[in-house]
Design an enzyme around this catalytic site. Structure first.
Site, PDB file in Angstrom:
ATOM      1  N   CYS A 195       0.825  -1.199   0.000  1.00 25.13           N
ATOM      2  CA  CYS A 195       0.000   0.000   0.000  1.00 25.13           C
ATOM      3  C   CYS A 195       0.873   1.268   0.000  1.00 25.13           C
ATOM      4  O   CYS A 195       1.772   1.393  -0.819  1.00 25.13           O
ATOM      5  CB  CYS A 195      -0.960  -0.039   1.192  1.00 25.13           C
ATOM      6  SG  CYS A 195      -2.330   1.141   1.099  1.00 25.13           S
ATOM      7  N   THR A 196       0.661   2.176   0.941  1.00 21.15           N
ATOM      8  CA  THR A 196       1.391   3.446   0.950  1.00 21.15           C
ATOM      9  C   THR A 196       2.812   3.325   1.472  1.00 21.15           C
ATOM     10  O   THR A 196       3.526   4.334   1.553  1.00 21.15           O
ATOM     11  CB  THR A 196       0.637   4.513   1.773  1.00 21.15           C
ATOM     12  OG1 THR A 196       0.429   4.019   3.103  1.00 21.15           O
ATOM     13  CG2 THR A 196      -0.698   4.838   1.136  1.00 21.15           C
TER      14      THR A 196
END
Length: 313
Positions: A102-103
Site C-alpha cells: 500500500c502506501t
C-alpha cells in the site's frame, strides 16, 4: 534460511502488517524450508493506533535481511520517518529485496529506490506520489509491480497479492497456490485496482468546464464531438482542448471515453441490463466495442466485473 524482516514504526496500520506476518511469519509445512521472520522497528510502536507491536529488533537490523517488507505509512500526506527511510535505503544497499504494501511505497520513494522505476500504491494516493516524486513512473491501475529487487503493491488487499507473488517467486506456483487455499484467498486476481476505483467526479472545479462536464455526462449515450463541447463552453475547439487538458489532465475525448466506461461500471453493478444494452446506454455502440474498451481501462471484461461486484452487493 531466507530472512524476511518487517519494518514497523509508530502508527503503522494493522491490516498490511498482519498480512505479512501471516504469510511469512507462520510456520508452514508447504516447502522444505520456509522463512526466518523478524519484526524490526521502534520499541513499543503502536500498530493501528492501539496495539503495541513490541518489535524483536531495531530498524538497523533490516540491513541483515534478505527481504524487507514495508507496510503502509500512518499518513501518506506526512513525510515518512527519516529513521525508517534510512534503514530501508541501507537494507537495499546491502542487497535486500525490498517490497512495500500500500502506501509503504512512499517510504521506498523517499529512499530513492523507485527513481526511474515503475511503481504503484493505493489509487487514492497515486496523484500525490506523482507530484511528490516525479522521477517515479506511477502506475495507478495494477495490483502490484515487480521490478526485481524492488516491489510495490496497491491498497490493502493488494498487499496479500504481492506477498503471494513473492511466495510464487521463491517457492513456485504450487506452493503459492497451496498457501492461497489455506488462507482462503485467490492465488492470483485478474485485472488491477482500476476496477476498484470509484467513478470519477464529473464536475470540475473550473467554472468554465463545470457545466460542460455535467452536460456531456448526461448524454453519454449520444455522439459528442470536441466541437459540440466547444460550442457548449463558448470556446473554439483548439482553446477547449488546451483548457480541458490543463484542468483535467486529459483530452476531451479521452475524458468522455473514461466517463462512458465509468457509467458502464455503474450499470453493471446496479442493473440487470445485458452487455449489449449497457453498450447502447453508454454510447459504445456494440457489446464488442464495450468489451474491448472496458477491458483496456478496467483490466477485466464486463462479465467478470459484474460477477465480482454484483456478488459483493
Amino acid at each position: 534460511m531466507h530472512t524476511v524482516a518487517l519494518a514497523v514504526t509508530d502508527g503503522t496500520p494493522l491490516y498490511e502488517l498482519a498480512a505479512a506476518c501471516e504469510v511469512f511469519g507462520a510456520d508452514r509445512d508447504l516447502a522444505a524450508t520456509w522463512y526466518t521472520f523478524t519484526v524490526c522497528g521502534d520499541r513499543d510502536a503502536a500498530v493501528g493506533g492501539w496495539l503495541r507491536a513490541g518489535p524483536q529488533r531495531g530498524l538497523d537490523a533490516l540491513a541483515e535481511a534478505d527481504t524487507v517488507i514495508v507496510p503502509s505509512c500512518r499518513d501518506a500526506a506526512e513525510p515518512p520517518p527519516p529513521t525508517l527511510v534510512a534503514a530501508v535505503r541501507a537494507a537495499h544497499a546491502a542487497g535486500a529485496r525490498v517490497a512495500s504494501l500500500c502506501t509503504g511505497a512512499f517510504v521506498l520513494a523517499e529512499a530513492g529506490l523507485l527513481d526511474g522505476r515503475r511503481a504503484t500504491t493505493h489509487w487514492a494516493h497515486t496523484d500525490l506520489m506523482r507530484e511528490r516524486y516525479p522521477a517515479v513512473r506511477v502506475d495507478p491501475d495494477v495490483l502490484y509491480v515487480d521490478e526485481g529487487d524492488v516491489l510495490t503493491s496497491a491498497g490493502k488487499a493488494a498487499g496479500m497479492d504481492l506477498c503471494l507473488h513473492l511466495i510464487r517467486r521463491d517457492h513456485g506456483t504450487a506452493v503459492a497456490n497451496a498457501l492461497a487455499r489455506t488462507l482462503v484467498v485467490p492465488p492470483h486476481r485478474p485485472g488491477g485496482q482500476a476496477q476498484y476505483i470509484p467513478a470519477a467526479v464529473a464536475h470540475g472545479r473550473d467554472p468554465v468546464l463545470a457545466g460542460v462536464l455535467a452536460w456531456a455526462q448526461e448524454r453519454l449515450d449520444q455522439p459528442t464531438t470536441v466541437s459540440d463541447l466547444a460550442r457548449r463552453a463558448g470556446m473554439s475547439p483548439r482553446n477547449l482542448i488546451r483548457h480541458f487538458t490543463a484542468i483535467t489532465g486529459q483530452s476531451p475525448l479521452r475524458w468522455l471515453h473514461h466517463q462512458r466506461v465509468r457509467q458502464a461500471q455503474e450499470l453493471l453493478e446496479t442493473t440487470d441490463l445485458s452487455v449489449e444494452q449497457v453498450a447502447a446506454r453508454t454510447g459504445m455502440g456494440t457489446a464488442t466495442t464495450l468489451r474491448r474498451h472496458f477491458s483496456q481501462q478496467v483490466g477485466v471484461p464486463p462479465e467478470a466485473y459484474r460477477r465480482t461486484f454484483r456478488a459483493r452487493a
